[in-house]
Design a protein around this motif. Structure first.
Motif, mmCIF file in Angstrom:
data_model
loop_
_atom_site.group_PDB
_atom_site.id
_atom_site.type_symbol
_atom_site.label_atom_id
_atom_site.label_comp_id
_atom_site.label_asym_id
_atom_site.label_seq_id
_atom_site.Cartn_x
_atom_site.Cartn_y
_atom_site.Cartn_z
ATOM 1 N N SER A 93 0.825 -1.206 0.000
ATOM 2 C CA SER A 93 0.000 0.000 0.000
ATOM 3 C C SER A 93 0.860 1.257 0.000
ATOM 4 C CB SER A 93 -0.913 0.009 1.216
ATOM 5 O OG SER A 93 -0.142 0.123 2.405
ATOM 6 N N ASP A 94 0.218 2.371 -0.322
ATOM 7 C CA ASP A 94 0.929 3.653 -0.318
ATOM 8 C C ASP A 94 1.438 3.997 1.078
ATOM 9 O OD1 ASP A 94 0.431 3.909 -2.995
ATOM 10 O OD2 ASP A 94 -1.338 5.214 -2.748
ATOM 11 N N SER A 95 0.662 3.649 2.101
ATOM 12 C CA SER A 95 1.079 3.976 3.470
ATOM 13 C C SER A 95 2.325 3.178 3.865
ATOM 14 C CB SER A 95 -0.062 3.703 4.455
ATOM 15 O OG SER A 95 -0.453 2.329 4.396
ATOM 16 N N VAL A 96 2.394 1.921 3.438
ATOM 17 C CA VAL A 96 3.585 1.110 3.719
ATOM 18 C C VAL A 96 4.799 1.681 2.980
ATOM 19 C CG1 VAL A 96 4.658 -1.152 3.368
ATOM 20 C CG2 VAL A 96 2.319 -1.002 4.237
ATOM 21 N N LEU A 97 4.594 2.056 1.715
ATOM 22 C CA LEU A 97 5.688 2.648 0.943
ATOM 23 C C LEU A 97 6.182 3.937 1.597
ATOM 24 C CD1 LEU A 97 4.597 2.206 -2.793
ATOM 25 C CD2 LEU A 97 6.684 1.344 -1.733
#
Length: 824
Positions: free
Chosen positions: A133-137
């Motif tokens: 996900s974008d949050s993990v990235l």
């Protein structure tokens, strides 16, 4: 009083307690054992505290259990085990062996907390489709920036995953990649790979892995596998302080797991389990009381932040001596800081830089226990002092650990314990003998988890390059107190020693199985008498060596020389060889080289691993017997094919031996060999074909099953034995030498063919023209032989003679070539 001493005076007027050797009771029967004692840096007579001289107390510093044990740990604990076994099984002492596991310290707190936070982060960001996900990235990018900012400060602050490789090449150049490995001697002189180099490369490797994942995330599991090491410190920085200080389970889950795995590794290495295991977290109340008494005795003080420190200045003023193991490192600030722990740096309120923590006030996010000074946790050094004193008492016979523990850990333990047990005017000698095991080094550097230059024990054993026995042999071949640099020469020595003993035991066991009636010593021949005399001398020499601070390297030479003497002797009786084998078996069993060793059985010969697998026996022994008989008939001059066919038909397997899955490969080899023997017999095949078939059974089919048939002089049957590393390496060397010879032959043939081709091409040249194409000459005679060189000088007589000879050879070659052309 045993273990007590009165204060003496040093040459500078300061009260100085020397090492005081314990006194044995007059009727105590003690061996002539001397131990190298780190306290005195010399060999001292060993006298246990026990008045009867029977019981020995031993406290060993155990592992900090937060990761799997590596080969450096194997060196420490196997060497310790060897000495323990010698004291117990050779010298006959009863040993109370106590070991601790450190299950709470700065490394464990960091590791446990970080792993908990990472697991929580992964759970919160799990995706059903496995995508990143974008949050993990975003979090991983922040972690990447945090990691390189802290560990690779020479990189530009705006370094991104895309520009990382280029930035590293510019900032660190040749340090980014390892240079050609220096040899051990160079590395040990400080001219090879340094600790700083290894740390830098480890950091670059971690950051590079994360940069690659951030550019091509892939699946979530793959992404985390590459970014875990940058996420761990980042998440800890963000959320570490939020952890509940009373939630000790976070850390205990980590330590119990790796404690279990540590003892699994020790069991695999045939290291005896401790008689008593102590864990720090189970002794916190005792540790608190221990610190309280040190403070009450005037050697410790609390600070406003609720920590407690050991006052070295007061300790020395009272007549005690600090830093007795390594006095030269007494003021080494780097070692002192390392002993305090990574979480304890930069916030000290202690009165002097060289004072050390007895009790640490816990910061937010660190585990804590109640104490009179406030919530906190034990210092690193105090744990062993308190636990050893609790389970052994005021005086320990032996205290052991790795050589890197001498300062500050063991020096601080000594100071604390003497501060706890001593009374005004009379001091307790807390430990009488400190023994420290040398380190295992790689290219001159200590094996370390932080340097990532280590290999775990279970990895090494699973790869089959080393076995538990070969590792122990390696450590036995070197003095226990010395460091070991693992080199090709050392590995060859290990393989050679083990292979020699394997061969000796196998042949001794074969003699024992078929031994003739016993004879008296007086009836033995000269060779027997000489070998028995050598055995008596070896026993005395082994005793001398073991009394000399457990000199196992000398014992290993004695055993090897004795086996060599036995192998080279002729006309020995079976009984002499068997007697010798039983004594050698006893010594190697004492050394722990046989996990199945039984010292209560004086008739045992050899060690485990000398026999082929049980499922193989019903099939391989008949196959070997058939092969022996076929070989005999094939070498008899006139081959009796009818007899050979009958032999193959006569091979039977006991009806009670079912062909189970584990025995199928062996059954297939037997049946195929029988079929092939019968086929050759039916074809009236020559002896060479039968011999080739027998060689194929030995060198291919059984070899591939890990079994070797060692042919011996007729009428002895082939010796059936498992493959060992010496056999494998010997065959590899023969094959390598054969391949080298074949390659050299092909290269020689190629050179000869090229030379022949060149000669054929040269033969086509007309001798009248052979020198005219050269720039070396200006004029020639009617035959084309040069008369004037390129400089305008007339060709000398000697030079002309040589040219004429060349011309004549070419003329002959050219005429022969013309003749072949005319014939064609």
């Amino acid at each position: 009083m045993r273990g007590m001493r009165l204060l003496g005076m040093a040459s500078d007027g300061r009260k100085q307690p020397p090492w005081t050797p314990p006194q044995a009771r007059p009727d105590a029967q003690l061996p002539r054992l001397k131990i190298y004692n780190s306290l005195t840096r010399s060999k001292e007579d060993f006298v246990p505290v026990d008045p009867t001289g029977k019981m020995v107390t031993w406290y060993a510093c155990g592992p900090t259990v937060y990761e799997d044990a590596h080969l450096g740990h194997a060196k420490n604990y196997v060497s310790t085990d060897i000495i323990r076994r010698i004291i117990k099984d050779y010298f006959g002492f009863r040993v109370k062996f106590v070991m601790n596991t450190t299950d709470i310290d700065d490394k464990i707190i960091l590791q446990g907390r970080q792993q908990y936070l990472l697991a929580r982060f992964k759970q919160e960001h799990a995706a059903e489709d496995g995508s990143v996900s974008d949050s993990v990235l975003a979090e991983a990018k922040a972690a990447f920036r945090h990691y390189i900012g802290k560990n690779l400060p020479s990189l530009p602050s705006d370094t991104s995953p895309e520009t990382f490789s280029e930035a590293v090449d510019k900032a660190y150049k040749e340090k980014a990649e390892p240079p050609p490995l220096a040899d051990a001697a160079t590395a040990q002189q400080g001219q090879g790979v340094t600790v700083a180099d290894l740390l830098l490369r480890a950091h670059i490797g971690t950051a590079r892995s994360a940069a690659e994942a951030l550019q091509a995330p892939g699946t979530l599991p793959d992404f985390f596998a590459k970014t875990d090491d940058v996420l761990l410190p980042h998440l800890d920085t963000l959320h570490g302080a939020e952890m509940d200080s009373n939630n000790h389970q976070i850390y205990l889950e980590l330590t119990r797991k790796f404690e279990r795995r540590f003892f699994e590794d020790m069991n695999a290495l045939n290291v005896l389990a401790p008689d008593q295991l102590t864990r720090v977290t189970e002794y916190v109340p005792q540790i608190v009381r221990f610190v309280e008494k040190i403070v009450a005795n005037g050697f410790g003080y609390a600070t406003p932040d609720s920590s407690v420190y050991f006052d070295i200045d007061s300790f020395e003023k009272a007549g005690h001596s600090y830093s007795r193991l390594e006095p030269w490192n007494k003021n080494d600030r780097a070692l002192q800081a390392d002993g305090e722990g990574s979480l304890f740096k930069g916030r000290s309120m202690k009165r002097s830089e060289n004072h050390f923590a007895l009790w640490k006030a816990s910061k937010p996010g660190e585990p804590a226990w109640p104490s009179p000074w406030g919530h906190g946790r034990p210092g690193w050094h105090i744990e062993c002092s308190a636990m050893a004193s609790e389970v052994i008492g005021k005086t320990i016979d032996i205290h052991s650990g790795g050589v890197d523990l001498r300062f500050p850990h063991h020096d601080n333990e000594l100071a604390q314990s003497e501060a706890y047990w001593s009374t005004p005017g009379c001091q307790v000698q807390w430990t009488n003998y400190f023994i420290h095991m040398g380190q295992l080094r790689i290219r001159g550097l200590k094996m370390s988890k932080s340097l990532k230059n280590y290999t775990t024990i279970r990895t090494v054993l699973s790869q089959k390059e080393w076995t538990a026995r070969s590792l122990r042999i390696c450590f036995l071949l070197m003095p226990w107190q010395d460091g070991i640099e693992v080199t090709d020469e050392l590995m060859k020595a290990v393989v050679g020693w083990e292979g020699k003993l394997n061969n000796f035991f196998l042949k001794s066991l074969d003699l024992w199985k078929h031994s003739r009636p016993k004879t008296t010593r007086q009836e033995l021949g000269i060779a027997d008498q000489q070998l028995l005399s050598a055995l008596d001398k070896a026993k005395a020499d082994v005793d001398t060596a073991l009394c000399d601070s457990f000199n196992t390297s000398a014992v290993m030479r004695i055993l090897s020389d004795l086996v060599t003497e036995s192998n080279s002797a002729e006309a020995l009786s079976d009984q002499t060889v068997i007697l010798l084998a039983r004594w050698v078996t006893r010594i190697v069993t004492i050394f722990g080289l046989d996990p199945e060793g039984d010292l209560s059985n004086p008739d045992r010969i050899g060690w485990s691993g000398l026999d082929i697998p049980e499922p193989a026996k019903p099939y391989i022994y008949p196959a070997s017997q058939l092969r022996d008989k076929v070989l005999t008939l094939a070498c008899s001059g006139s081959v009796d094919h009818v007899a050979i066919a009958k032999l193959a038909d006569g091979i039977t397997i006991a009806a009670s031996t079912p062909v189970v899955e584990s025995s199928q490969p062996y059954d297939q080899v037997l049946q195929q060999f029988r079929t092939n023997v019968k086929a050759l017999a039916a074809q009236q095949a020559p002896a060479k074909d039968l011999l080739a078939l027998c060689d194929q059974l030995r060198d291919v089919h059984l070899w591939n099953l890990g079994i070797y048939l060692e042919d011996r002089n007729n009428p002895q049957p082939a010796l059936v034995r498992p493959l060992d590393k010496l056999l494998v390496e010997a065959r590899a060397e023969r094959e390598s030498a054969g391949a080298a010879r074949a390659k050299a032959k092909l290269e020689q043939e190629a050179r000869e063919a090229e030379a022949e081709k060149e000669l054929r091409e040269r033969a086509k040249v007309d001798p009248l023209l052979m020198f005219r194409t050269s720039d070396e000459y200006l004029e020639w005679d009617e035959n084309g032989i040069p008369t004037v060189d390129a400089a305008g000088n007339v060709v000398s007589k000697n030079r002309r003679k040589k040219l004429v000879k060349e011309w004549e050879k070419q003329k002959k070659r050219h005429e022969e070539w013309l003749a072949t052309q005319q014939a064609a």
